[in-house]
Design an enzyme around this catalytic site. Structure first.
Site, PDB file in Angstrom:
ATOM      1  N   ASP A 107      41.429  -6.164  -7.644  1.00 52.22           N
ATOM      2  CA  ASP A 107      41.231  -7.574  -7.816  1.00 52.22           C
ATOM      3  C   ASP A 107      40.809  -7.657  -9.148  1.00 52.22           C
ATOM      4  OD1 ASP A 107      41.932  -8.059  -5.155  1.00 52.22           O
ATOM      5  OD2 ASP A 107      39.680  -8.145  -4.540  1.00 52.22           O
ATOM      6  N   LYS A 118      45.344  -7.811 -12.029  1.00 56.01           N
ATOM      7  CA  LYS A 118      46.463  -6.955 -12.429  1.00 56.01           C
ATOM      8  C   LYS A 118      47.551  -8.172 -12.195  1.00 56.01           C
ATOM      9  CE  LYS A 118      45.482  -4.398  -8.862  1.00 56.01           C
ATOM     10  NZ  LYS A 118      44.350  -4.610  -8.426  1.00 56.01           N
ATOM     11  N   GLY A 169      46.787  -8.266  -2.886  1.00 57.07           N
ATOM     12  CA  GLY A 169      46.967  -9.609  -3.294  1.00 57.07           C
ATOM     13  C   GLY A 169      46.955  -9.857  -4.560  1.00 57.07           C
ATOM     14  N   HIS A 170      47.897 -10.162  -5.246  1.00 55.66           N
ATOM     15  CA  HIS A 170      48.182 -10.452  -6.890  1.00 55.66           C
ATOM     16  C   HIS A 170      48.252 -11.847  -7.285  1.00 55.66           C
ATOM     17  CE1 HIS A 170      49.214  -5.870  -7.116  1.00 55.66           C
ATOM     18  NE2 HIS A 170      47.978  -5.855  -6.568  1.00 55.66           N
ATOM     19  N   GLN A 209      45.930  -2.112  -5.519  1.00 55.26           N
ATOM     20  CA  GLN A 209      44.254  -1.648  -5.470  1.00 55.26           C
ATOM     21  C   GLN A 209      43.506  -1.332  -6.832  1.00 55.26           C
ATOM     22  OE1 GLN A 209      46.680  -0.318  -3.037  1.00 55.26           O
ATOM     23  NE2 GLN A 209      46.034  -2.349  -2.200  1.00 55.26           N
TER      24      GLN A 209
HETATM   25  P1  GDP Z   1      44.474  -8.664  -8.571  1.00 54.53           P
HETATM   26  O1  GDP Z   1      44.431  -8.104  -7.324  1.00 54.53           O
HETATM   27  O2  GDP Z   1      44.315  -7.400  -9.491  1.00 54.53           O
HETATM   28  O3  GDP Z   1      45.901  -8.884  -9.149  1.00 54.53           O
HETATM   29  O4  GDP Z   1      43.521  -9.559  -8.551  1.00 54.53           O
HETATM   30  P2  GDP Z   1      43.255 -11.085  -7.830  1.00 54.53           P
HETATM   31  O5  GDP Z   1      44.730 -12.043  -8.136  1.00 54.53           O
HETATM   32  O6  GDP Z   1      43.168 -10.506  -6.328  1.00 54.53           O
HETATM   33  O7  GDP Z   1      42.040 -11.714  -8.286  1.00 54.53           O
HETATM   34  C1  GDP Z   1      41.928 -12.243  -9.572  1.00 54.53           C
HETATM   35  C2  GDP Z   1      41.675 -13.500  -9.491  1.00 54.53           C
HETATM   36  O8  GDP Z   1      41.202 -13.965 -10.781  1.00 54.53           O
HETATM   37  C3  GDP Z   1      42.811 -14.305  -9.104  1.00 54.53           C
HETATM   38  O9  GDP Z   1      42.333 -15.630  -8.577  1.00 54.53           O
HETATM   39  C4  GDP Z   1      43.114 -14.725 -10.584  1.00 54.53           C
HETATM   40  O10 GDP Z   1      43.763 -15.950 -10.911  1.00 54.53           O
HETATM   41  C5  GDP Z   1      41.874 -14.822 -11.584  1.00 54.53           C
HETATM   42  N1  GDP Z   1      41.850 -14.536 -12.785  1.00 54.53           N
HETATM   43  C6  GDP Z   1      42.561 -13.565 -13.300  1.00 54.53           C
HETATM   44  N2  GDP Z   1      42.180 -13.600 -14.657  1.00 54.53           N
HETATM   45  C7  GDP Z   1      41.327 -14.454 -14.934  1.00 54.53           C
HETATM   46  C8  GDP Z   1      40.479 -14.620 -16.141  1.00 54.53           C
HETATM   47  O11 GDP Z   1      40.622 -14.239 -17.132  1.00 54.53           O
HETATM   48  N3  GDP Z   1      39.547 -15.733 -16.098  1.00 54.53           N
HETATM   49  C9  GDP Z   1      39.558 -16.297 -14.761  1.00 54.53           C
HETATM   50  N4  GDP Z   1      38.536 -17.482 -14.632  1.00 54.53           N
HETATM   51  N5  GDP Z   1      40.175 -15.902 -13.584  1.00 54.53           N
HETATM   52  C10 GDP Z   1      41.002 -14.976 -13.756  1.00 54.53           C
HETATM   53  P1  IMO Z   2      44.402  -5.636  -4.966  1.00 57.25           P
HETATM   54  O1  IMO Z   2      45.989  -5.175  -5.300  1.00 57.25           O
HETATM   55  C1  IMO Z   2      40.466  -5.084  -3.342  1.00 57.25           C
HETATM   56  C2  IMO Z   2      39.992  -2.447   0.129  1.00 57.25           C
HETATM   57  C3  IMO Z   2      39.518  -3.185   1.299  1.00 57.25           C
HETATM   58  C4  IMO Z   2      38.891  -2.009   1.912  1.00 57.25           C
HETATM   59  C5  IMO Z   2      39.535  -0.795   1.565  1.00 57.25           C
HETATM   60  C6  IMO Z   2      40.544  -0.256   2.849  1.00 57.25           C
HETATM   61  O2  IMO Z   2      44.584  -6.898  -4.594  1.00 57.25           O
HETATM   62  O3  IMO Z   2      43.418  -5.203  -6.087  1.00 57.25           O
HETATM   63  P2  IMO Z   2      42.929  -1.194   3.495  1.00 57.25           P
HETATM   64  O4  IMO Z   2      43.421  -2.172   4.133  1.00 57.25           O
HETATM   65  O5  IMO Z   2      43.648  -0.563   2.213  1.00 57.25           O
HETATM   66  O6  IMO Z   2      42.984   0.391   4.333  1.00 57.25           O
HETATM   67  O7  IMO Z   2      41.388  -1.229   3.257  1.00 57.25           O
HETATM   68  O8  IMO Z   2      40.229  -1.226   0.447  1.00 57.25           O
HETATM   69  N1  IMO Z   2      41.314  -2.993  -0.751  1.00 57.25           N
HETATM   70  C7  IMO Z   2      41.298  -3.777  -1.599  1.00 57.25           C
HETATM   71  N2  IMO Z   2      40.232  -4.350  -2.162  1.00 57.25           N
HETATM   72  N3  IMO Z   2      41.748  -5.434  -3.605  1.00 57.25           N
HETATM   73  C8  IMO Z   2      42.767  -4.839  -3.094  1.00 57.25           C
HETATM   74  O9  IMO Z   2      44.060  -4.929  -3.652  1.00 57.25           O
HETATM   75  C9  IMO Z   2      42.430  -4.064  -1.963  1.00 57.25           C
HETATM   76  N4  IMO Z   2      43.101  -3.251  -1.143  1.00 57.25           N
HETATM   77  C10 IMO Z   2      42.376  -2.418  -0.226  1.00 57.25           C
HETATM   78  O10 IMO Z   2      38.975  -4.346   1.297  1.00 57.25           O
HETATM   79  O11 IMO Z   2      37.515  -1.970   1.588  1.00 57.25           O
HETATM   80 MG    MG Z   3      43.781  -8.785  -5.402  1.00 55.71          MG
END
Ligand code: GDP
Ligand code: IMO
Ligand code: MG
Length: 440
Positions: free
Chosen positions: A16, A19, A43-44, A231
């Site tokens: 998270d 990416k 979840g991207h 991840q």
């Molecule tokens: P990922 O799994 O690495 O793609 O990240 P996620 O989408 O799960 O979580 C990142 C969250 O931060 C999302 O809600 C993005 O919209 C948000 N985000 C990404 N970059 C920034 C930033 O520079 N500032 C803020 N405030 N939010 C950001």
């Molecule tokens: P993105 O790509 C954050 C964590 C889960 C749990 C552990 C194992 O959005 O960064 P799983 O279902 O993979 O067997 O769970 O890994 N986990 C993540 N945490 N971002 C993710 O993906 C994750 N994918 C798995 O919360 O702790």
């Molecule tokens: Mg994510």
């Protein structure tokens, strides 16, 4: 044809890191974006002019029609999740098609997630005496278990109806028996499962190909590929905080085995790190914040899981872990996200080292008990206490924010290439040396 520079992009922490946003911004410089590991546990989030997309399986590159998307052999694919994601993207007006002239391709060697994988995971996570990982309940672990046990169903087999029927019958018999004996779970019906998955296979078929050939041909033809990690490095099955990890190779090495492109073709490695740290699920977290600052970061950063909605645990930047992550990935460039989230912090503690038994160390323990002994050593930097939201040039950041980034770069062992100052595509700073690398 001269080879142009491809890149692996991955999370440097526990996931998270943002990416999705960064892959979306960078995909303008690449011809193909390929996911190499994980499944719909990812979840991207991508926000384009205020419109929000959450991609779980499909690489974020497909949001640009000129960019091809590939789901590599290292991914575990839930056909239902894939088809529902394709449907959502089409409803949003994106012409997502497979086959010749299409935009999205799925490896014939990727493993398939089936309902019994989820059934077993749910039962096992809640069983007495088992270490609870806090998984996303998507069946990821059990699907990788079957892969390594040489007992899995691959996409190519899903497309063969008689093989599919036999596989489902045998697997249901075995998994139903085990799940009932161990956890008292109600059995799944193989006939109904076969019918649903045979129908899904027909819809999936146009997307399926040998993606290793596709990617290597693209690179030979002078195209640039971005290998999109899911991840984060600290959730890697080998290098992460085991057993509180996911079941795949999320580190840069996973890009090689997860796509069938060799290490000499990877180009560069880009790590994405938040300006602080979060983690979802169980597991060690040396710099976790236990006071109201965590609430501030969670509220400003909207730190709730994109897949499960769970509140993310928040902590201060952990340099020993970031250095370790950069080492195991040979990270050349860092992208620092969520700078704007810290706009209201008067002071920002950063962990520079660990202390164990009164001695400074940078050693990352291999066993979980080792983490209990760590005392993080913090340096406190002054916060900038003004808005950085939407800033697009480094020099326009407040001086204290520039100093924070310079400190982070000096201590991390990698160069900062980009800084993110908000969730939208446009809220991004690209540093000149990195822009030059991207155009190579
Ligand atoms: P990922 O799994 O690495 O793609 O990240 P996620 O989408 O799960 O979580 C990142 C969250 O931060 C999302 O809600 C993005 O919209 C948000 N985000 C990404 N970059 C920034 C930033 O520079 N500032 C803020 N405030 N939010 C950001
Ligand atoms: P993105 O790509 C954050 C964590 C889960 C749990 C552990 C194992 O959005 O960064 P799983 O279902 O993979 O067997 O769970 O890994 N986990 C993540 N945490 N971002 C993710 O993906 C994750 N994918 C798995 O919360 O702790
Ligand atoms: Mg994510």
């Amino acid at each position: 044809m001269t080879q142009r520079k491809s890149a692996v992009i991955l999370g440097a922490q526990w996931g998270d890191e943002g990416k999705g946003k960064i892959v979306d911004v960078l995909s303008g410089h690449f011809d193909v974006v390929a996911r190499y590991a994980g499944g719909h546990n990812a979840g991207h989030t991508v926000i384009i002019s205020g419109k929000r997309f959450v991609l779980q399986l499909i690489p974020c590159g497909v949001l640009r029609p000129e960019c091809k998307g590939v789901i590599g052999n290292g991914v575990v694919l839930d056909p239902m999740a894939f088809l529902s994601e394709v449907k959502k993207l089409r409803e949003a007006g994106l012409p997502i098609e497979g086959g010749p002239g299409g935009q999205l391709f799925v490896s014939n060697r990727a493993q398939v997630i089936l309902p019994y994988h989820r059934m077993i995971e749910l039962a096992a996570e809640n069983a007495p005496g088992r270490t609870k990982i806090g998984t996303t309940s998507r069946g990821i672990g059990p699907a990788y278990e079957d892969k390594m046990h040489r007992n899995g169903l691959r996409v190519v087999d899903l497309l063969n109806p008689s093989l599919l029927r036999t596989h489902i019958n045998n697997a249901c018999h075995e998994k139903n028996t085990i799940a009932h004996a161990l956890f008292g779970t109600e059995p799944l019906d193989p006939k109904q499962m076969y019918e649903e998955y045979a129908r899904a296979a027909e819809q999936l078929a146009p997307f399926v190909t040998d993606t290793a050939v596709l990617l290597n041909d693209a690179i030979r033809a002078g195209q640039k590929v971005m290998f999109e990690g899911a991840q984060g490095a600290l959730l890697d099955i080998d290098h992460g905080t085991y057993p509180f990890v996911t079941s795949s190779s999320s580190t840069a090495g996973g890009a090689v085995t997860g796509t069938g492109v060799g290490p000499t073709r990877m180009g560069t490695v880009i790590g994405v790190t938040k300006a602080y740290v979060t983690r979802v699920g169980e597991g060690p977290f040396p710099t976790e914040i236990n006071d109201s600052s965590a609430e501030l970061l969670r509220a400003r950063g909207q730190e709730y899981g994109a897949v499960t909605g769970r509140p993310r645990r928040c902590g201060w930047l952990d340099l020993p872990l970031l250095r370790y992550s950069n080492m195991i990935n040979s990270t050349e460039w860092l992208v620092v996200t969520k700078m704007d989230v810290m706009d209201e912090c008067a002071e920002i503690p950063v962990c520079t080292h660990y202390k164990v038994d009164g001695k400074l160390t940078d050693t990352i323990p291999a066993d979980m008990r080792g983490f209990d002994l760590i005392e993080p050593v913090f340096t406190t930097l002054k916060g900038w206490s003004c808005s950085t939201e939407g800033v697009t040039e480094f020099e326009r950041l407040p001086l204290l924010a520039q100093e924070y980034l310079t400190f982070l770069e000096k201590e991390s062992g990698a160069r900062i290439g980009m800084v993110s100052t908000g969730p939208d595509r446009d809220q991004t700073i690209t540093l000149p040396a990195f822009a030059e690398t991207l155009s190579a």
